[in-house]
Design a protein around this motif. Structure first.
Motif, PDB file in Angstrom:
ATOM      1  N   GLN A 116      26.080  20.042 -27.782  1.00  0.00           N
ATOM      2  CA  GLN A 116      25.388  20.706 -29.109  1.00  0.00           C
ATOM      3  C   GLN A 116      24.623  20.144 -29.801  1.00  0.00           C
ATOM      4  OE1 GLN A 116      28.518  21.522 -32.158  1.00  0.00           O
ATOM      5  NE2 GLN A 116      27.221  23.285 -32.825  1.00  0.00           N
ATOM      6  N   ALA A 117      24.919  18.530 -29.633  1.00  0.00           N
ATOM      7  CA  ALA A 117      24.027  17.796 -30.434  1.00  0.00           C
ATOM      8  C   ALA A 117      22.618  17.908 -29.760  1.00  0.00           C
ATOM      9  CB  ALA A 117      24.437  16.434 -30.429  1.00  0.00           C
ATOM     10  N   ARG A 118      22.384  17.770 -28.592  1.00  0.00           N
ATOM     11  CA  ARG A 118      21.164  18.006 -27.759  1.00  0.00           C
ATOM     12  C   ARG A 118      20.318  19.398 -28.384  1.00  0.00           C
ATOM     13  NH1 ARG A 118      19.965  18.490 -21.283  1.00  0.00           N
ATOM     14  NH2 ARG A 118      17.571  18.742 -21.488  1.00  0.00           N
ATOM     15  N   PHE A 119      21.298  20.258 -28.195  1.00  0.00           N
ATOM     16  CA  PHE A 119      20.836  21.850 -28.705  1.00  0.00           C
ATOM     17  C   PHE A 119      20.237  21.888 -30.008  1.00  0.00           C
ATOM     18  CE2 PHE A 119      21.868  26.549 -29.310  1.00  0.00           C
ATOM     19  CZ  PHE A 119      20.991  26.914 -28.551  1.00  0.00           C
ATOM     20  N   THR A 120      21.060  21.363 -30.849  1.00  0.00           N
ATOM     21  CA  THR A 120      20.644  21.293 -32.277  1.00  0.00           C
ATOM     22  C   THR A 120      19.505  20.415 -32.460  1.00  0.00           C
ATOM     23  OG1 THR A 120      22.836  21.580 -33.178  1.00  0.00           O
ATOM     24  CG2 THR A 120      21.457  20.870 -34.531  1.00  0.00           C
ATOM     25  N   GLU A 121      19.424  19.246 -31.668  1.00  0.00           N
ATOM     26  CA  GLU A 121      17.958  18.476 -31.958  1.00  0.00           C
ATOM     27  C   GLU A 121      16.981  19.332 -31.267  1.00  0.00           C
ATOM     28  OE1 GLU A 121      16.618  14.568 -29.540  1.00  0.00           O
ATOM     29  OE2 GLU A 121      18.370  14.250 -30.518  1.00  0.00           O
ATOM     30  N   TRP A 122      16.941  20.102 -30.240  1.00  0.00           N
ATOM     31  CA  TRP A 122      15.987  20.775 -29.750  1.00  0.00           C
ATOM     32  C   TRP A 122      15.312  21.945 -30.646  1.00  0.00           C
ATOM     33  CZ3 TRP A 122      16.170  25.927 -28.604  1.00  0.00           C
ATOM     34  CH2 TRP A 122      15.086  26.453 -27.737  1.00  0.00           C
ATOM     35  N   TRP A 123      16.433  22.590 -31.122  1.00  0.00           N
ATOM     36  CA  TRP A 123      16.200  23.840 -31.822  1.00  0.00           C
ATOM     37  C   TRP A 123      15.584  23.343 -33.225  1.00  0.00           C
ATOM     38  CZ3 TRP A 123      20.814  27.847 -32.357  1.00  0.00           C
ATOM     39  CH2 TRP A 123      19.949  29.385 -32.734  1.00  0.00           C
ATOM     40  N   ARG A 124      16.024  22.248 -33.770  1.00  0.00           N
ATOM     41  CA  ARG A 124      15.286  21.784 -35.234  1.00  0.00           C
ATOM     42  C   ARG A 124      14.157  21.008 -35.111  1.00  0.00           C
ATOM     43  NH1 ARG A 124      20.716  19.928 -38.604  1.00  0.00           N
ATOM     44  NH2 ARG A 124      21.529  22.134 -38.971  1.00  0.00           N
ATOM     45  N   GLY A 125      13.985  20.593 -33.850  1.00  0.00           N
ATOM     46  CA  GLY A 125      12.604  19.735 -33.214  1.00  0.00           C
ATOM     47  C   GLY A 125      11.648  20.679 -32.703  1.00  0.00           C
ATOM     48  N   PRO A 126      11.406  20.729 -31.314  1.00  0.00           N
ATOM     49  CA  PRO A 126      10.198  21.273 -30.826  1.00  0.00           C
ATOM     50  C   PRO A 126      10.330  22.814 -30.951  1.00  0.00           C
ATOM     51  CG  PRO A 126      11.506  19.640 -29.308  1.00  0.00           C
ATOM     52  CD  PRO A 126      12.272  19.614 -30.619  1.00  0.00           C
ATOM     53  N   HIS A 127      11.462  23.453 -30.984  1.00  0.00           N
ATOM     54  CA  HIS A 127      11.631  24.732 -31.096  1.00  0.00           C
ATOM     55  C   HIS A 127      11.132  25.126 -32.388  1.00  0.00           C
ATOM     56  CE1 HIS A 127      12.133  28.978 -29.834  1.00  0.00           C
ATOM     57  NE2 HIS A 127      13.191  29.072 -30.715  1.00  0.00           N
ATOM     58  N   ALA A 128      11.596  24.369 -33.467  1.00  0.00           N
ATOM     59  CA  ALA A 128      11.358  24.863 -34.912  1.00  0.00           C
ATOM     60  C   ALA A 128       9.801  24.520 -35.113  1.00  0.00           C
ATOM     61  CB  ALA A 128      12.096  24.226 -35.787  1.00  0.00           C
ATOM     62  N   ASP A 129       9.215  23.259 -34.441  1.00  0.00           N
ATOM     63  CA  ASP A 129       7.706  23.302 -34.501  1.00  0.00           C
ATOM     64  C   ASP A 129       7.091  24.115 -34.295  1.00  0.00           C
ATOM     65  OD1 ASP A 129       8.385  20.685 -35.618  1.00  0.00           O
ATOM     66  OD2 ASP A 129       8.151  19.566 -33.659  1.00  0.00           O
ATOM     67  N   ALA A 130       7.477  25.115 -33.175  1.00  0.00           N
ATOM     68  CA  ALA A 130       6.652  26.130 -32.575  1.00  0.00           C
ATOM     69  C   ALA A 130       7.037  27.446 -33.374  1.00  0.00           C
ATOM     70  CB  ALA A 130       7.038  26.475 -31.227  1.00  0.00           C
ATOM     71  N   ALA A 131       8.160  27.522 -33.917  1.00  0.00           N
ATOM     72  CA  ALA A 131       8.290  28.812 -34.643  1.00  0.00           C
ATOM     73  C   ALA A 131       8.087  28.540 -36.122  1.00  0.00           C
ATOM     74  CB  ALA A 131      10.003  29.006 -34.686  1.00  0.00           C
ATOM     75  N   LYS A 132       7.695  27.684 -36.579  1.00  0.00           N
ATOM     76  CA  LYS A 132       7.175  27.365 -37.831  1.00  0.00           C
ATOM     77  C   LYS A 132       5.574  27.801 -38.100  1.00  0.00           C
ATOM     78  CE  LYS A 132       9.706  23.423 -39.048  1.00  0.00           C
ATOM     79  NZ  LYS A 132       9.690  21.831 -39.473  1.00  0.00           N
ATOM     80  N   ARG A 133       4.951  28.106 -36.981  1.00  0.00           N
ATOM     81  CA  ARG A 133       3.702  28.569 -36.871  1.00  0.00           C
ATOM     82  C   ARG A 133       3.287  29.776 -36.832  1.00  0.00           C
ATOM     83  NH1 ARG A 133       3.479  23.992 -32.867  1.00  0.00           N
ATOM     84  NH2 ARG A 133       2.594  22.413 -33.690  1.00  0.00           N
ATOM     85  N   LEU A 134       4.678  30.808 -36.748  1.00  0.00           N
ATOM     86  CA  LEU A 134       4.469  32.114 -36.846  1.00  0.00           C
ATOM     87  C   LEU A 134       3.713  32.716 -37.996  1.00  0.00           C
ATOM     88  CD1 LEU A 134       8.178  33.009 -35.532  1.00  0.00           C
ATOM     89  CD2 LEU A 134       6.048  33.244 -34.572  1.00  0.00           C
ATOM     90  N   PRO A 135       2.818  33.317 -37.879  1.00  0.00           N
ATOM     91  CA  PRO A 135       2.150  34.002 -38.994  1.00  0.00           C
ATOM     92  C   PRO A 135       2.997  34.980 -40.030  1.00  0.00           C
ATOM     93  CG  PRO A 135       1.467  35.301 -37.113  1.00  0.00           C
ATOM     94  CD  PRO A 135       2.255  34.232 -36.437  1.00  0.00           C
ATOM     95  N   GLY A 136       2.918  34.878 -41.163  1.00  0.00           N
ATOM     96  CA  GLY A 136       3.634  35.565 -41.877  1.00  0.00           C
ATOM     97  C   GLY A 136       5.059  35.043 -42.334  1.00  0.00           C
ATOM     98  N   LEU A 137       5.650  34.061 -41.692  1.00  0.00           N
ATOM     99  CA  LEU A 137       6.911  33.451 -41.850  1.00  0.00           C
ATOM    100  C   LEU A 137       7.012  32.749 -43.344  1.00  0.00           C
ATOM    101  CD1 LEU A 137       9.525  32.905 -40.467  1.00  0.00           C
ATOM    102  CD2 LEU A 137       8.584  30.546 -39.899  1.00  0.00           C
ATOM    103  N   ILE A 138       7.914  33.435 -44.004  1.00  0.00           N
ATOM    104  CA  ILE A 138       8.097  32.766 -45.655  1.00  0.00           C
ATOM    105  C   ILE A 138       9.526  32.065 -45.797  1.00  0.00           C
ATOM    106  CG2 ILE A 138       6.669  34.629 -46.366  1.00  0.00           C
ATOM    107  CD1 ILE A 138       9.519  36.175 -47.418  1.00  0.00           C
TER     108      ILE A 138
END
Length: 112
Positions: free
Chosen positions: A17-39
């Protein structure tokens, strides 16, 4: 009315779970934060699963909020969406994905 994409997910079988959370809050979040219109973008790591306390069925959830359905649709059609979701292909685990219309019930929204 704001709409949110709500994701409930479990990790791949060979991840902690620690690895999954680290990935989700790290590389995956970095990509998702770029979504246009995300508030707004929130993530929660599951600390207790009341329905399955011995073997939790879920490891985390995310809520991605957009101003309206048109903004969410534009995000879905974007190259940023393609990049963010490409990271999850073949990952394993389970997920539930919902689109919701939200009201703030503490602020007096809703029908009551």
């Amino acid at each position: 009315m704001a709409v949110s994409l709500v994701v409930l997910a479990s990790r791949p079988g060979d991840w902690t779970q620690a690895r999954f959370t680290e990935w989700w809050r790290g590389p995956h979040a970095d990509a998702a934060k770029r979504l246009p219109g995300l508030i707004a973008y929130r993530h929660g790591a599951v600390t207790k699963d009341y329905d399955s306390p011995e073997v939790p069925g879920w490891d985390g959830h995310a809520v991605l909020t957009f101003a309206d359905q048109a903004a969410l649709d534009a995000a879905f059609a974007s190259p940023e969406w393609a990049a963010a979701t490409a990271q999850t292909k073949g990952m394993g685990g389970r997920r539930i994905i919902l689109v919701t219309e939200e009201v703030d019930l503490l602020a007096g929204g809703g029908n009551g």
